[in-house]
Motif scaffolding. Structure first.
Motif, PDB file in Angstrom:
ATOM      1  N   CYS A 140      23.551  95.812-122.178  1.00 23.97           N
ATOM      2  CA  CYS A 140      24.172  96.028-120.686  1.00 23.97           C
ATOM      3  C   CYS A 140      22.981  96.596-119.783  1.00 23.97           C
ATOM      4  CB  CYS A 140      25.367  97.209-120.707  1.00 23.97           C
ATOM      5  SG  CYS A 140      26.731  96.439-121.318  1.00 23.97           S
ATOM      6  N   LEU A 141      22.216  95.556-119.596  1.00 29.89           N
ATOM      7  CA  LEU A 141      20.995  95.802-118.767  1.00 29.89           C
ATOM      8  C   LEU A 141      21.336  95.527-117.025  1.00 29.89           C
ATOM      9  CD1 LEU A 141      18.328  93.799-120.952  1.00 29.89           C
ATOM     10  CD2 LEU A 141      18.775  96.409-120.638  1.00 29.89           C
ATOM     11  N   THR A 142      21.592  96.367-116.319  1.00 26.75           N
ATOM     12  CA  THR A 142      22.260  96.293-115.012  1.00 26.75           C
ATOM     13  C   THR A 142      21.280  96.896-113.870  1.00 26.75           C
ATOM     14  OG1 THR A 142      23.421  98.347-115.212  1.00 26.75           O
ATOM     15  CG2 THR A 142      24.625  96.200-115.933  1.00 26.75           C
ATOM     16  N   ASP A 143      20.013  96.883-114.278  1.00 26.46           N
ATOM     17  CA  ASP A 143      19.213  97.677-113.299  1.00 26.46           C
ATOM     18  C   ASP A 143      18.876  96.833-111.901  1.00 26.46           C
ATOM     19  OD1 ASP A 143      17.783  96.359-115.021  1.00 26.46           O
ATOM     20  OD2 ASP A 143      15.774  97.000-114.913  1.00 26.46           O
ATOM     21  N   SER A 144      19.221  95.343-112.043  1.00 25.67           N
ATOM     22  CA  SER A 144      18.790  94.727-110.984  1.00 25.67           C
ATOM     23  C   SER A 144      20.083  94.375-110.218  1.00 25.67           C
ATOM     24  CB  SER A 144      18.102  93.358-111.589  1.00 25.67           C
ATOM     25  OG  SER A 144      16.865  93.717-111.918  1.00 25.67           O
ATOM     26  N   GLY A 145      21.254  94.863-110.386  1.00 26.44           N
ATOM     27  CA  GLY A 145      22.567  94.443-109.670  1.00 26.44           C
ATOM     28  C   GLY A 145      23.467  93.681-110.490  1.00 26.44           C
ATOM     29  N   GLU A 146      23.167  93.512-111.459  1.00 32.22           N
ATOM     30  CA  GLU A 146      23.955  92.697-112.365  1.00 32.22           C
ATOM     31  C   GLU A 146      25.368  93.357-112.628  1.00 32.22           C
ATOM     32  OE1 GLU A 146      21.086  93.703-113.457  1.00 32.22           O
ATOM     33  OE2 GLU A 146      19.896  91.923-114.425  1.00 32.22           O
ATOM     34  N   ARG A 147      26.491  92.424-112.801  1.00 31.13           N
ATOM     35  CA  ARG A 147      27.637  92.986-113.417  1.00 31.13           C
ATOM     36  C   ARG A 147      27.726  92.368-114.822  1.00 31.13           C
ATOM     37  NH1 ARG A 147      31.489  91.221-108.851  1.00 31.13           N
ATOM     38  NH2 ARG A 147      30.059  89.766-108.717  1.00 31.13           N
ATOM     39  N   ILE A 148      28.227  93.115-115.765  1.00 31.36           N
ATOM     40  CA  ILE A 148      28.393  92.646-117.014  1.00 31.36           C
ATOM     41  C   ILE A 148      29.622  92.932-117.726  1.00 31.36           C
ATOM     42  CG2 ILE A 148      27.531  92.695-119.429  1.00 31.36           C
ATOM     43  CD1 ILE A 148      24.816  93.544-118.450  1.00 31.36           C
ATOM     44  N   MET A 149      30.543  91.792-118.025  1.00 32.58           N
ATOM     45  CA  MET A 149      31.927  91.717-118.336  1.00 32.58           C
ATOM     46  C   MET A 149      32.064  91.237-119.752  1.00 32.58           C
ATOM     47  SD  MET A 149      32.924  90.358-114.731  1.00 32.58           S
ATOM     48  CE  MET A 149      31.278  89.427-114.320  1.00 32.58           C
ATOM     49  N   TRP A 150      32.864  92.067-120.383  1.00 32.95           N
ATOM     50  CA  TRP A 150      33.361  91.565-121.770  1.00 32.95           C
ATOM     51  C   TRP A 150      34.777  91.679-121.673  1.00 32.95           C
ATOM     52  CZ3 TRP A 150      30.716  96.024-120.989  1.00 32.95           C
ATOM     53  CH2 TRP A 150      31.270  97.164-121.464  1.00 32.95           C
ATOM     54  N   PHE A 151      35.539  91.083-122.922  1.00 35.95           N
ATOM     55  CA  PHE A 151      36.924  91.093-123.047  1.00 35.95           C
ATOM     56  C   PHE A 151      37.155  91.882-124.160  1.00 35.95           C
ATOM     57  CE2 PHE A 151      36.327  87.085-121.139  1.00 35.95           C
ATOM     58  CZ  PHE A 151      37.655  86.756-120.381  1.00 35.95           C
ATOM     59  N   GLU A 152      38.322  92.733-124.274  1.00 40.15           N
ATOM     60  CA  GLU A 152      38.954  93.636-125.443  1.00 40.15           C
ATOM     61  C   GLU A 152      39.240  92.658-126.378  1.00 40.15           C
ATOM     62  OE1 GLU A 152      39.096  95.666-127.796  1.00 40.15           O
ATOM     63  OE2 GLU A 152      39.740  97.402-126.131  1.00 40.15           O
ATOM     64  N   TYR A 153      39.543  92.828-127.667  1.00 36.88           N
ATOM     65  CA  TYR A 153      40.366  92.006-128.589  1.00 36.88           C
ATOM     66  C   TYR A 153      41.447  91.393-128.018  1.00 36.88           C
ATOM     67  CZ  TYR A 153      36.904  93.921-131.785  1.00 36.88           C
ATOM     68  OH  TYR A 153      35.828  94.252-132.679  1.00 36.88           O
ATOM     69  N   ASP A 154      41.814  90.318-128.304  1.00 30.69           N
ATOM     70  CA  ASP A 154      42.965  89.541-127.967  1.00 30.69           C
ATOM     71  C   ASP A 154      43.184  89.115-126.397  1.00 30.69           C
ATOM     72  OD1 ASP A 154      43.899  89.348-130.623  1.00 30.69           O
ATOM     73  OD2 ASP A 154      44.834  91.169-130.521  1.00 30.69           O
ATOM     74  N   ALA A 155      41.843  89.555-125.515  1.00 30.74           N
ATOM     75  CA  ALA A 155      41.953  89.292-124.314  1.00 30.74           C
ATOM     76  C   ALA A 155      42.861  90.117-123.415  1.00 30.74           C
ATOM     77  CB  ALA A 155      42.016  87.670-123.675  1.00 30.74           C
ATOM     78  N   VAL A 156      43.268  91.355-123.789  1.00 34.76           N
ATOM     79  CA  VAL A 156      44.238  92.180-123.260  1.00 34.76           C
ATOM     80  C   VAL A 156      43.781  92.974-121.932  1.00 34.76           C
ATOM     81  CG1 VAL A 156      45.782  92.260-125.028  1.00 34.76           C
ATOM     82  CG2 VAL A 156      43.846  93.866-124.802  1.00 34.76           C
ATOM     83  N   ASP A 157      42.200  93.241-121.925  1.00 38.44           N
ATOM     84  CA  ASP A 157      41.582  93.614-120.827  1.00 38.44           C
ATOM     85  C   ASP A 157      40.249  92.903-120.592  1.00 38.44           C
ATOM     86  OD1 ASP A 157      43.138  96.081-119.811  1.00 38.44           O
ATOM     87  OD2 ASP A 157      43.097  96.559-122.066  1.00 38.44           O
TER      88      ASP A 157
END
Length: 151
Positions: free
Chosen positions: A126-143
């Motif tokens: 989760c390297l976000t020092d350049s303004g990136e947004r990092i996303m990932w899903f919870e198991y079964d894509a509930v969140d």
């Protein structure tokens, strides 16, 4: 998006959070709610990373035909797929939601830096020092979870 307690995230074994990062979440009721989330993302480029079995690598390759992508073998039947695109359509979003709902790991990084490796040592960095947004899903894509950018 609402701030999420780190202890409530079930798949942190694939995520390397940095100290002090705030995680927000968005509840996904179904594929349509993911489409709404996807359409609301603002980005110039988006990096799509998927950890999946060999049977889905061919399907991913078809969805990203005409784009440069990289496939790395992680284990006997496990692969890491990575591609950066400028625009991703509803069909691609639907396939990513399907993969996430069957518990493949799907990671999204908006406006990634070309010189950064966001996946290392078997984890999403989760390297976000350049303004990136990092996303990932919870198991079964509930969140879907997000760090960085505007929360």
């Amino acid at each position: 998006m609402e701030i999420t307690s780190i202890s409530s995230i079930g798949n942190l074994d694939m995520i390397d959070l940095k100290s002090g990062q705030v995680v927000t979440s968005y509840e996904l009721e179904d594929a349509e709610s993911f489409y709404r989330f996807w359409e609301g993302l603002a980005y110039d480029r988006i990096m799509i990373q998927v950890i999946t079995t060999g049977s889905f690598i061919e399907d991913l390759s078809e969805y990203f035909e005409g784009h440069a992508y990289k496939v790395t073998k992680l284990a006997k039947r496990q692969f890491h797929f990575q591609c950066v695109v400028h625009e991703a359509d509803r069909d691609i979003a639907g396939f990513l939601f399907l993969l996430a709902s069957i518990n493949d790991d799907v990671f999204l990084i908006t406006d990634p830096q070309p010189d950064k490796n966001y996946f290392s040592e078997g984890k999403l960095q989760c390297l976000t020092d350049s303004g990136e947004r990092i996303m990932w899903f919870e198991y079964d894509a509930v969140d879907i979870y997000m760090v960085g950018g505007e929360s």
